[in-house]
Design an enzyme around this catalytic site. Structure first.
Site: not given
Ligand code: SF4
Length: 593
Positions: A105, A174, A237, A239, A458, A464, A503, A507
């Site tokens: 990244r 970040r 982290k 932000k 995401c 991931c 998940c 993100c």
């Molecule tokens: Fe991975 Fe969960 Fe972030 Fe999506 S929300 S990128 S699945 S850690």
């Protein structure tokens, strides 16, 4: 954990009772150095020799992965060790182990990069990664599918463009976000410049990064190598993002530290410091939850950097270092409350803090299409579905963006919605630019539905490691269905935000949107409603374990009620909030009974 012993049979154990320590009952009462047992990651950080670990030695080995300790440290260098999850089944059947790949990244404050930088990154996507670029929800760029043998050359090449990966991940500050529009009114420029200053101030100072990736000469770090972070860096982290009341495109309430600008007499006078935003949670763990940042103080513009440093140091000292699931600053704000947080922060700034001013966010512009900059030039925003830049079939996004950059040599700005702005264009270039879009099958913004433009996901599967469910690959199909449903209901132009993650870590900030879709178990999702486009409130859970193919039909009864019962100017999320959780859920039960 206490053993429960049977009162009749001496010594017989009949059960266990687990007593969990919560913050607010001791965990976050003690500055660094005291408190319960620290998580294993803490000693990895502390003993890392300012993030070096043995990454350099491991890079030289002919293996395809890193040790667990170095895998953790690698994040601070901007890379995650991942696995190609698509290949997992086949490799298992063939008796092979995991196929390790790396995400890399780039940290790009305010999302600004030059034409040369973009072209260099595009070339690297083909040379070392999987032939795609991914614009992130924090205005960065990610590469996927990099092999360990190419990692060093890849990171070195990124540095060769004068961008960095240092601190793009890991327990540090970040990428700093800012509204991306290149407006020449001085206000947007001020926010971009403040983002740049904050990014520079909070960049890790370790020389280890240069030693590992750029063959820098090994130099012993001074005792205070990291004057802000210390040896163990942050508990988790952190932000930061800057916003304007009329431009909350960074989602300021989702930031650990959000800076909401107050403009007086045509210039930024100062910022409301909003602290404690964060989306991540864990399914089934009520001790974790998404949280919106709270206004803590008003800070004059001259004092922004030292006050931000005070917030970071407070987090460094009081953040939970025992339980990483509770390690974000939002839990301090939640557990302490705003008044106590402000009082402790005042000790760090060594003086009283002004109370936050009364200001609300009112807008969330996407900046797509053509807009005057105010200096005779124009910028043009192109929507990138889920931020994924690739060539596939008739949609030749990667080739099209490259052609645009080569031809017009614009400055680029990445947006927090994973889109891109081409800046500094002559008015005469606009029709030519649109022709290039057409030639590459890239939809002009006005041809995309409002819901698609307001949506993001995401990456999730296959890259991931934390993903439970699909997101990036599932959302386009869900939007196809939703567009058809909205058209059927006469709601086609409705500004509705849909965000999806694989998940609950959140993100793509799914807990603020009109509709949130969060991976729960394989093909099943938790469905949320009641957020809004502007991003100033959380949505609520509508239904759990909704199969992917039934997401739109689950929303249908509510959309129908929305069409019939909405008030003037009311958005879908507003309507769901007005209905309330019970009534919204009852609509579903009624529809399915
Ligand atoms: Fe991975 Fe969960 Fe972030 Fe999506 S929300 S990128 S699945 S850690």
């Amino acid at each position: 954990v206490f053993l429960l012993r049977c009162p009749k049979v001496t010594g017989k154990v009949i059960g266990l009772v687990k007593i969990q320590a919560f913050e607010g009952q001791g965990m976050s009462e003690h500055p660094e150095g005291a408190g319960p047992k620290r998580s294993a990651v803490e000693s990895v950080k502390e003993n890392s020799r300012a993030l070096r670990g043995s990454i350099g030695e491991e890079l030289a080995r002919e293996t395809d992965k890193f040790s667990d300790a170095d895998k953790n440290l690698l994040k601070f260098h901007g890379s995650y060790q991942q696995e190609d999850r698509d290949a997992r089944k086949m490799r298992r059947a063939d008796g092979l182990g995991k196929h390790h790949i790396f995400m890399v990244r780039c940290k790009i404050p305010g999302g600004r990069l030059t034409a040369d930088q973009y072209l260099a990154l595009d070339e690297l996507a083909g040379r070392y990664a999987n032939g795609t670029l991914r614009f992130t929800s924090r205005q960065g760029i990610q590469f996927h599918g990099v092999l360990k043998k190419d990692l060093k050359a890849h990171v070195a090449a990124i540095n060769g463009t004068l961008l960095t990966t240092l601190g793009a991940c890991g327990d540090v500050n970040r990428n700093v976000m800012a509204p991306p529009a290149p407006r020449a009114d001085g206000i947007y420029g001020e926010l971009q410049e403040t983002a740049r200053r904050l990014a520079a101030h909070f960049a890790p100072r370790t020389r280890g990064y240069h030693e590992v990736w750029l063959d820098g000469k090994a130099i012993a770090e001074p005792e205070d190598a990291e004057p802000i972070y210390g040896k163990a860096y942050l508990p988790r982290k952190f932000k930061m993002g800057l916003a304007l009341p009329e431009d909350n495109s960074v989602d300021v309430y989702a930031q650990d530290l959000g800076l909401l600008a107050l403009v007086q007499d045509g210039r930024v006078a100062g910022y409301n410091f909003l602290v404690g935003g964060g989306m991540g949670m864990s399914h089934g763990n009520a001790n974790t939850f998404p949280f919106l940042a709270r206004p803590i103080a008003y800070v004059p513009r001259e004092e922004v950097v030292p006050t931000a440093e005070a917030v970071v140091k407070l987090f460094r000292d009081y953040g939970n270092r025992a339980d990483r699931k509770r390690a974000r600053i939002k839990y301090l704000v939640h557990d302490w409350g705003v008044d106590r947080f402000r009082a402790v922060l005042a000790d760090y700034v060594k003086g009283p803090l002004a109370l936050p001013r009364s200001v609300e966010v009112t807008g969330f512009p996407l900046h797509l299409g053509a807009h005057p900059q105010g200096d005779g030039k124009w910028y043009y925003g192109v929507s990138i579905e889920n931020g994924r830049v690739k060539d596939e079939g008739g949609l030749r996004l990667r080739s099209g963006l490259r052609a645009l950059v080569e031809r017009f040599r614009p400055e680029l700005r990445l947006t927090p919605m994973q889109d891109v702005l081409f800046c500094g264009l002559d008015g005469a270039a606009l029709p030519q630019l649109e022709n290039v879009l057409d030639e590459h099958g890239i939809a002009r913004p006005e041809r995309l539905s409002t819901v698609r433009k307001h949506s993001m996901s995401c990456p999730a599967i296959p890259t991931c490691g934390l993903a439970i469910s699909e997101a990036e690959r599932a959302l386009p199909g869900i939007l196809d269905e939703l567009e058809a449903e909205l058209a059927r209901l006469g709601l086609k132009g409705e500004a509705l935000s849909v965000r999806m993650t694989g998940c609950p870590n959140g993100c793509a900030r799914p807990y603020q949107s009109d509709v949130g879709i969060v991976g729960r178990s394989g093909d099943k999702y938790v469905l949320y409603v009641g957020g809004n486009v502007v991003g100033d409130r959380l949505n609520f859970e509508l239904q759990d374990l909704v199969p992917r193919g039934q997401i739109v039909s689950a929303l249908r009864p509510l959309l129908e009620r929305f069409r019939e019962e909405r008030r003037e100017g009311e958005g879908f999320g507003d309507f769901c909030q007005r209905l309330g959780v019970d009534q919204a859920r009852a609509s579903l039960a009624h529809a399915t009974s």
